[in-house]
Design an enzyme around this catalytic site. Structure first.
Site, PDB file in Angstrom:
ATOM      1  N   ALA A  92      61.060  81.603 124.939  1.00 24.56           N
ATOM      2  CA  ALA A  92      61.008  80.672 123.796  1.00 24.56           C
ATOM      3  C   ALA A  92      60.176  81.209 122.638  1.00 24.56           C
ATOM      4  O   ALA A  92      60.004  80.518 121.636  1.00 24.56           O
ATOM      5  CB  ALA A  92      60.458  79.324 124.254  1.00 24.56           C
TER       6      ALA A  92
ATOM      7  N   ARG B  27      60.844  83.759 120.638  1.00 29.81           N
ATOM      8  CA  ARG B  27      61.604  84.330 119.517  1.00 29.81           C
ATOM      9  C   ARG B  27      63.077  83.978 119.672  1.00 29.81           C
ATOM     10  O   ARG B  27      63.497  83.502 120.724  1.00 29.81           O
ATOM     11  CB  ARG B  27      61.487  85.868 119.535  1.00 29.81           C
ATOM     12  CG  ARG B  27      60.136  86.362 119.190  1.00 29.81           C
ATOM     13  CD  ARG B  27      60.062  87.884 119.188  1.00 29.81           C
ATOM     14  NE  ARG B  27      59.938  88.431 120.527  1.00 29.81           N
ATOM     15  CZ  ARG B  27      60.718  89.400 121.007  1.00 29.81           C
ATOM     16  NH1 ARG B  27      61.680  89.894 120.266  1.00 29.81           N
ATOM     17  NH2 ARG B  27      60.541  89.857 122.222  1.00 29.81           N
TER      18      ARG B  27
ATOM     19  N   VAL C 104      58.380  86.636 133.471  1.00 31.77           N
ATOM     20  CA  VAL C 104      59.387  85.984 134.325  1.00 31.77           C
ATOM     21  C   VAL C 104      59.996  86.945 135.343  1.00 31.77           C
ATOM     22  O   VAL C 104      60.670  86.506 136.285  1.00 31.77           O
ATOM     23  CB  VAL C 104      60.512  85.313 133.490  1.00 31.77           C
ATOM     24  CG1 VAL C 104      59.953  84.263 132.545  1.00 31.77           C
ATOM     25  CG2 VAL C 104      61.339  86.350 132.735  1.00 31.77           C
TER      26      VAL C 104
ATOM     27  N   ASN D 260      66.467  81.544 129.645  1.00 27.73           N
ATOM     28  CA  ASN D 260      66.953  82.270 128.464  1.00 27.73           C
ATOM     29  C   ASN D 260      66.322  83.662 128.313  1.00 27.73           C
ATOM     30  O   ASN D 260      66.908  84.512 127.659  1.00 27.73           O
ATOM     31  CB  ASN D 260      66.665  81.420 127.218  1.00 27.73           C
ATOM     32  CG  ASN D 260      66.730  82.221 125.940  1.00 27.73           C
ATOM     33  OD1 ASN D 260      67.812  82.502 125.421  1.00 27.73           O
ATOM     34  ND2 ASN D 260      65.571  82.646 125.435  1.00 27.73           N
TER      35      ASN D 260
ATOM     36  N   TYR E  35      72.825  95.315 132.200  1.00 25.20           N
ATOM     37  CA  TYR E  35      72.809  94.015 131.508  1.00 25.20           C
ATOM     38  C   TYR E  35      74.040  93.188 131.894  1.00 25.20           C
ATOM     39  O   TYR E  35      73.924  91.994 132.213  1.00 25.20           O
ATOM     40  CB  TYR E  35      72.785  94.289 130.006  1.00 25.20           C
ATOM     41  CG  TYR E  35      72.671  93.087 129.108  1.00 25.20           C
ATOM     42  CD1 TYR E  35      71.442  92.459 128.911  1.00 25.20           C
ATOM     43  CD2 TYR E  35      73.779  92.589 128.431  1.00 25.20           C
ATOM     44  CE1 TYR E  35      71.342  91.360 128.059  1.00 25.20           C
ATOM     45  CE2 TYR E  35      73.686  91.501 127.580  1.00 25.20           C
ATOM     46  CZ  TYR E  35      72.457  90.891 127.402  1.00 25.20           C
ATOM     47  OH  TYR E  35      72.360  89.803 126.555  1.00 25.20           O
TER      48      TYR E  35
ATOM     49  N   ALA F   1      73.711  91.884 135.426  1.00 19.74           N
ATOM     50  CA  ALA F   1      72.755  90.767 135.495  1.00 19.74           C
ATOM     51  C   ALA F   1      73.383  89.497 134.933  1.00 19.74           C
ATOM     52  O   ALA F   1      73.256  88.410 135.508  1.00 19.74           O
ATOM     53  CB  ALA F   1      71.486  91.117 134.714  1.00 19.74           C
ATOM     54  N   LYS F   2      74.090  89.630 133.796  1.00 20.86           N
ATOM     55  CA  LYS F   2      74.667  88.445 133.151  1.00 20.86           C
ATOM     56  C   LYS F   2      75.834  87.888 133.968  1.00 20.86           C
ATOM     57  O   LYS F   2      76.027  86.667 134.033  1.00 20.86           O
ATOM     58  CB  LYS F   2      75.108  88.794 131.724  1.00 20.86           C
ATOM     59  CG  LYS F   2      73.935  89.136 130.790  1.00 20.86           C
ATOM     60  CD  LYS F   2      72.980  87.962 130.658  1.00 20.86           C
ATOM     61  CE  LYS F   2      71.891  88.167 129.624  1.00 20.86           C
ATOM     62  NZ  LYS F   2      70.954  87.038 129.553  1.00 20.86           N
TER      63      LYS F   2
HETATM   64  P1  NAP Z   1      64.881  88.254 121.772  1.00 22.25           P
HETATM   65  O1  NAP Z   1      64.918  87.847 120.342  1.00 22.25           O
HETATM   66  O2  NAP Z   1      64.655  89.675 122.128  1.00 22.25           O
HETATM   67  O3  NAP Z   1      63.791  87.333 122.528  1.00 22.25           O
HETATM   68  C1  NAP Z   1      63.611  87.476 123.901  1.00 22.25           C
HETATM   69  C2  NAP Z   1      62.604  86.486 124.404  1.00 22.25           C
HETATM   70  O4  NAP Z   1      62.511  86.662 125.834  1.00 22.25           O
HETATM   71  C3  NAP Z   1      61.201  86.701 123.842  1.00 22.25           C
HETATM   72  O5  NAP Z   1      60.549  85.471 123.590  1.00 22.25           O
HETATM   73  C4  NAP Z   1      60.493  87.461 124.964  1.00 22.25           C
HETATM   74  O6  NAP Z   1      59.097  87.215 125.051  1.00 22.25           O
HETATM   75  C5  NAP Z   1      61.155  86.854 126.182  1.00 22.25           C
HETATM   76  N1  NAP Z   1      61.020  87.746 127.338  1.00 22.25           N
HETATM   77  C6  NAP Z   1      61.539  88.973 127.500  1.00 22.25           C
HETATM   78  N2  NAP Z   1      61.135  89.490 128.671  1.00 22.25           N
HETATM   79  C7  NAP Z   1      60.328  88.571 129.255  1.00 22.25           C
HETATM   80  C8  NAP Z   1      59.571  88.530 130.437  1.00 22.25           C
HETATM   81  N3  NAP Z   1      59.577  89.551 131.320  1.00 22.25           N
HETATM   82  N4  NAP Z   1      58.833  87.422 130.697  1.00 22.25           N
HETATM   83  C9  NAP Z   1      58.814  86.381 129.833  1.00 22.25           C
HETATM   84  N5  NAP Z   1      59.511  86.358 128.688  1.00 22.25           N
HETATM   85  C10 NAP Z   1      60.250  87.459 128.397  1.00 22.25           C
HETATM   86  O7  NAP Z   1      66.262  87.860 122.516  1.00 22.25           O
HETATM   87  P2  NAP Z   1      67.437  86.866 122.076  1.00 22.25           P
HETATM   88  O8  NAP Z   1      68.417  87.623 121.288  1.00 22.25           O
HETATM   89  O9  NAP Z   1      66.853  85.618 121.558  1.00 22.25           O
HETATM   90  O10 NAP Z   1      68.121  86.613 123.506  1.00 22.25           O
HETATM   91  C11 NAP Z   1      67.836  85.464 124.295  1.00 22.25           C
HETATM   92  C12 NAP Z   1      68.801  85.459 125.483  1.00 22.25           C
HETATM   93  O11 NAP Z   1      70.151  85.436 124.985  1.00 22.25           O
HETATM   94  C13 NAP Z   1      68.702  86.710 126.349  1.00 22.25           C
HETATM   95  O12 NAP Z   1      68.865  86.362 127.707  1.00 22.25           O
HETATM   96  C14 NAP Z   1      69.858  87.551 125.890  1.00 22.25           C
HETATM   97  O13 NAP Z   1      70.320  88.416 126.892  1.00 22.25           O
HETATM   98  C15 NAP Z   1      70.885  86.483 125.562  1.00 22.25           C
HETATM   99  N6  NAP Z   1      71.899  86.937 124.631  1.00 22.25           N
HETATM  100  C16 NAP Z   1      71.582  87.311 123.361  1.00 22.25           C
HETATM  101  C17 NAP Z   1      72.585  87.754 122.507  1.00 22.25           C
HETATM  102  C18 NAP Z   1      72.324  88.152 121.088  1.00 22.25           C
HETATM  103  O14 NAP Z   1      73.265  88.583 120.419  1.00 22.25           O
HETATM  104  N7  NAP Z   1      71.104  88.041 120.595  1.00 22.25           N
HETATM  105  C19 NAP Z   1      73.910  87.827 122.971  1.00 22.25           C
HETATM  106  C20 NAP Z   1      74.195  87.443 124.264  1.00 22.25           C
HETATM  107  C21 NAP Z   1      73.193  87.002 125.094  1.00 22.25           C
HETATM  108  P3  NAP Z   1      58.068  87.794 123.899  1.00 22.25           P
HETATM  109  O15 NAP Z   1      58.340  86.963 122.680  1.00 22.25           O
HETATM  110  O16 NAP Z   1      56.733  87.563 124.500  1.00 22.25           O
HETATM  111  O17 NAP Z   1      58.428  89.234 123.733  1.00 22.25           O
END
Ligand code: NAP
Length: 249
Positions: free
Chosen positions: A14, A16, A64, A90, A155, A158-159
């Protein structure tokens, strides 16, 4: 209009991007939100902004990918909030590379962060939901888990695993009115996709296969997730909702 009756939600990742948008959207609907991220700074800033805007939120920094850390955090949280009604798994990372160049650490880190984290959080938080006979679990997967993607074997695995987990748990918990669904985003503008969005050639290639001809916003995913967490979504379970501008249809 969606309703959320006195609910408490835990949203991972949550700090970012998509997770931040989900936390803010739920908080605007009156949900008390526990914002989890890896760094204390990012979840702290989001929780502070929600509180400043008149909502209810708490920040919690937990890795996590660390099952023992999740168990400890869940135990502490459940002492404070006997029922966390809504869980949004998420948090996610990418460690892209073609298979022959993918190190074992890249495989293990992605599986632990994106998939095993869902197992750990759900195991701890779903039991009180089943006792209360109400709960909502939403797993944020990806179109990569549906279609596969060259350079993302870890990835995509996992998904895709999250989808199997979603469908199995939907069947396990259905008798207790706890729903389990997945949302599969396409290309959404966040830190995770900055390098593609800011690269003209890569952007053009991506948008060529997106019928709606734009990248998604984090709010597009948050709106679908909020519906699945609402009182109104009680007859929806075991489903994967693709929010991708039509890419994977
Ligand atoms: P993001 O902007 O990179 O943000 C990721 C968030 O996850 C951050 O708050 C980060 O924490 C947290 N995180 C990562 N590793 C963690 C860990 N080991 N423990 C606790 N928190 C952790 O990613 P996003 O684009 O918002 O993506 C969110 C989800 O949507 C992900 O599962 C991603 O695979 C999925 N998704 C995204 C897209 C896309 O186009 N963006 C597409 C398909 C699926 P910090 O803030 O502390 O670093």
């Amino acid at each position: 209009m969606l309703t959320f009756t006195h609910r408490t939600a835990l949203v991972t990742g949550a700090g970012r991007g998509i997770g931040k948008a989900i936390a803010e959207t739920l908080a605007r609907q009156g949900v008390n939100v526990i914002c989890v991220s890896k760094s204390a700074e990012s979840c702290g800033a989001v929780a502070a902004a929600i509180t400043a805007a008149g909502g209810r939120a708490k920040a919690l920094a937990v890795d996590v990918a660390d099952g023992a850390a999740v168990a400890k955090a869940a135990e502490t949280l459940l002492a404070e909030f006997p029922l966390i009604d809504i869980l949004v798994n998420n948090a996610g990372i990418t460690r892209d590379g073609l298979l022959f160049r993918m190190g074992e650490a890249d495989w293990n880190d992605v599986i632990a962060t994106n998939l095993s984290s869902c197992f750990h959080w759900t195991k701890h938080l779903a039991r009180p939901m089943t006792r209360a006979r109400w709960g909502r679990i939403v797993n944020i997967t990806s179109v990569s888990g549906l279609m596969g993607n060259a350079g993302q074997a870890n990835y995509s695995a996992a998904k895709a695993g999250m989808i199997g987990l979603t469908k199995s748990l939907a069947r396990e918990f259905a008798g207790r009115s706890v729903t389990v669904n997945a949302v599969a985003p396409g290309f959404i503008k966040t830190d995770m996709t900055t390098e593609f969005v800011n690269n003209a050639e890569a952007s053009a290639q991506i948008l060529a296969v997106v019928p709606l001809k734009r990248f998604g916003e984090a709010a597009d995913i948050a709106n679908m997730t909020a519906y699945l967490c609402s009182d109104q979504a009680g007859y929806v379970t075991g489903q994967v909702f693709t929010v991708d501008g039509g890419m994977a249809m």
